[in-house]
Write a protein that holds these residues in place. Structure first.
Motif, PDB file in Angstrom:
ATOM      1  N   LYS A  27      -1.623   2.743  -0.888  1.00  0.00           N
ATOM      2  CA  LYS A  27      -0.860   2.668  -2.130  1.00  0.00           C
ATOM      3  C   LYS A  27       0.561   3.205  -1.974  1.00  0.00           C
ATOM      4  O   LYS A  27       1.531   2.579  -2.430  1.00  0.00           O
ATOM      5  N   GLU A  28       0.706   4.348  -1.345  1.00  0.00           N
ATOM      6  CA  GLU A  28       2.020   4.997  -1.302  1.00  0.00           C
ATOM      7  C   GLU A  28       2.810   4.673  -0.036  1.00  0.00           C
ATOM      8  O   GLU A  28       4.041   4.580  -0.091  1.00  0.00           O
ATOM      9  N   GLY A  31       2.252   0.503   0.211  1.00  0.00           N
ATOM     10  CA  GLY A  31       2.888   0.095  -1.043  1.00  0.00           C
ATOM     11  C   GLY A  31       2.125  -0.943  -1.839  1.00  0.00           C
ATOM     12  O   GLY A  31       2.716  -1.672  -2.646  1.00  0.00           O
ATOM     13  N   GLU A  33      -0.324  -2.355  -4.797  1.00  0.00           N
ATOM     14  CA  GLU A  33      -0.510  -2.007  -6.205  1.00  0.00           C
ATOM     15  C   GLU A  33      -1.999  -2.001  -6.540  1.00  0.00           C
ATOM     16  O   GLU A  33      -2.753  -2.840  -6.064  1.00  0.00           O
ATOM     17  N   TRP A  47       2.636  -7.054  -3.888  1.00  0.00           N
ATOM     18  CA  TRP A  47       3.423  -7.468  -5.049  1.00  0.00           C
ATOM     19  C   TRP A  47       3.515  -8.986  -5.213  1.00  0.00           C
ATOM     20  O   TRP A  47       3.756  -9.488  -6.305  1.00  0.00           O
ATOM     21  N   ARG A 132       5.388  -2.114 -14.259  1.00  0.00           N
ATOM     22  CA  ARG A 132       5.214  -2.591 -12.889  1.00  0.00           C
ATOM     23  C   ARG A 132       5.509  -4.086 -12.760  1.00  0.00           C
ATOM     24  O   ARG A 132       5.601  -4.603 -11.650  1.00  0.00           O
ATOM     25  N   TRP A 144       9.567  -3.961  -3.660  1.00  0.00           N
ATOM     26  CA  TRP A 144      10.206  -2.743  -3.179  1.00  0.00           C
ATOM     27  C   TRP A 144      10.022  -1.565  -4.117  1.00  0.00           C
ATOM     28  O   TRP A 144      10.829  -0.641  -4.137  1.00  0.00           O
ATOM     29  N   LYS A 146       7.675   0.670  -3.952  1.00  0.00           N
ATOM     30  CA  LYS A 146       7.237   1.860  -3.215  1.00  0.00           C
ATOM     31  C   LYS A 146       6.802   1.461  -1.819  1.00  0.00           C
ATOM     32  O   LYS A 146       6.357   0.330  -1.576  1.00  0.00           O
ATOM     33  N   GLY A 147       6.922   2.369  -0.880  1.00  0.00           N
ATOM     34  CA  GLY A 147       6.406   2.178   0.460  1.00  0.00           C
ATOM     35  C   GLY A 147       6.978   0.970   1.189  1.00  0.00           C
ATOM     36  O   GLY A 147       8.066   0.479   0.886  1.00  0.00           O
ATOM     37  N   SER A 149       5.908  -2.091   1.159  1.00  0.00           N
ATOM     38  CA  SER A 149       6.003  -3.167   0.169  1.00  0.00           C
ATOM     39  C   SER A 149       5.965  -4.565   0.778  1.00  0.00           C
ATOM     40  O   SER A 149       6.891  -5.359   0.614  1.00  0.00           O
TER      41      SER A 149
END
Length: 317
Positions: A27-28, A31, A33, A47, A132, A144, A146-147, A149
């Motif tokens: 997740k972090e 990246g 979701e 994403w 989000r 983009w 987070k992480g 991505s």
């Protein structure tokens, strides 16, 4: 009705002994979701992924993959495949819609290699909360955010200690096409890159006689748009003090790669871009031999063959 068809790779169901570490990683750092959490199972997607999830993660005693999901081209193809598999004497389990959250009625069965496939057609596309959601109508989440991505799930790479030739033939019966392959000095094909799409591979299958169990997962791959994304991923991983292999370029597939390990499960992830697409209806599979194996693995860059991140290949159950 014609032969049933598989449309694309759908998702991978991962079990991890350290859920907290794996969720932080995917997740972090990567990246992804989170779509939802149901009964302790976390459902994630990139994403640019549209269906309910492309990765599920749950806690278990050991790191392993339960099954690999594939979406069919039509709803009736699920039943079509069930009938074909039944005719061939392959045991098939039927799953009612919703057995896997976000997935319609499905079937599960084992490849000759021992890996479990799930085939389905109907999927949910959950709404995304405004914080989000992308302003683009043709994109699920903000890119983009987070992480690393990555945009989307790309492919899966499996290993087996069984005769891979039997699995190649089985996959061909399911509609997969051989795109590139590695032949050993005895004339046997010991690695094959196969697809049902225009990608060089939706799945790769390699024969490894020394594996501790017959069915293993080498990696899943998430796609990014260009080489700068892979270089940016290397910076992000280094900021998190996470080791990785790459960046480099494969000769086979011509793709840029970076390999990193989930610290919670030992699951390898390839961050992937470049390569080529196959549109030719009469494509002839490309043969590689042992003398050019190293070149096929690593055209340039940090070599996959010499640095295997402790050579962890997690089990498929």
């Amino acid at each position: 009705m014609g032969n049933p068809e598989i449309a694309k790779l759908g998702y991978v169901a991962l079990v991890t002994p350290d859920l907290e570490k794996s969720l932080h990683f995917f997740k972090e750092v990567i990246g992804l979701e989170e779509t939802t959490v149901i009964d302790g199972v976390h459902y994630l997607r990139a994403w640019g992924d549209f269906q309910h999830h492309t990765l599920s993660i749950e806690k278990g005693d050991s790191g392993h993959v339960k099954y690999i999901g594939w979406r069919t081209k039509n709803r009736e193809d699920v039943e079509g495949f069930r009938e074909l598999l039944d005719q061939d004497g392959v045991p098939v389990d039927y799953l009612a819609a919703g057995t896997t959250p976000g997935i319609g009625e499905a079937i599960r069965f084992k490849l000759p290699s021992g890996h479990t496939f799930e085939l389905y057609y109907d999927v949910e596309r959950p709404a995304v909360e405004e914080s989000r959601k992308s302003i683009l109508k043709n994109q699920t989440y903000k890119s983009w955010a987070k992480g690393v991505s990555p945009r989307r799930l790309d492919h899966v790479n499996i290993h087996t200690s069984t005769d891979a030739g039997i699995t190649y033939d089985f996959l061909k019966q399911l509609g997969f096409n051989m795109r590139e392959y590695l032949r050993d000095d005895n004339g046997d094909v010991i690695a094959g890159w196969m697809s049902v799409t225009q990608l060089v591979h939706d799945i790769a299958v390699a024969q490894k006689p020394t594996l501790p169990t017959p069915a293993r997962i080498h990696h899943i791959s998430y796609w990014s748009d260009d080489s700068q994304d892979i270089l940016r991923a290397a910076d992000i991983l280094r900021e998190h003090n996470i080791d990785f292999i790459g960046p480099g370029k494969h000769g086979i597939s011509q793709a840029l790669y970076l390999y990193v390990m989930d610290p919670g499960s030992g699951f390898r992830v390839e961050l992937f871009t470049g390569g080529y697409l196959i549109f030719e209806p009469d494509w002839e599979p490309v043969e590689w031999t042992m003398k050019d194996r190293a070149f096929g693995n690593t055209y340039w860059g940090d070599t996959v063959q010499d640095k295997e991140l402790n050579n962890i290949t997690i089990e498929a159950k």
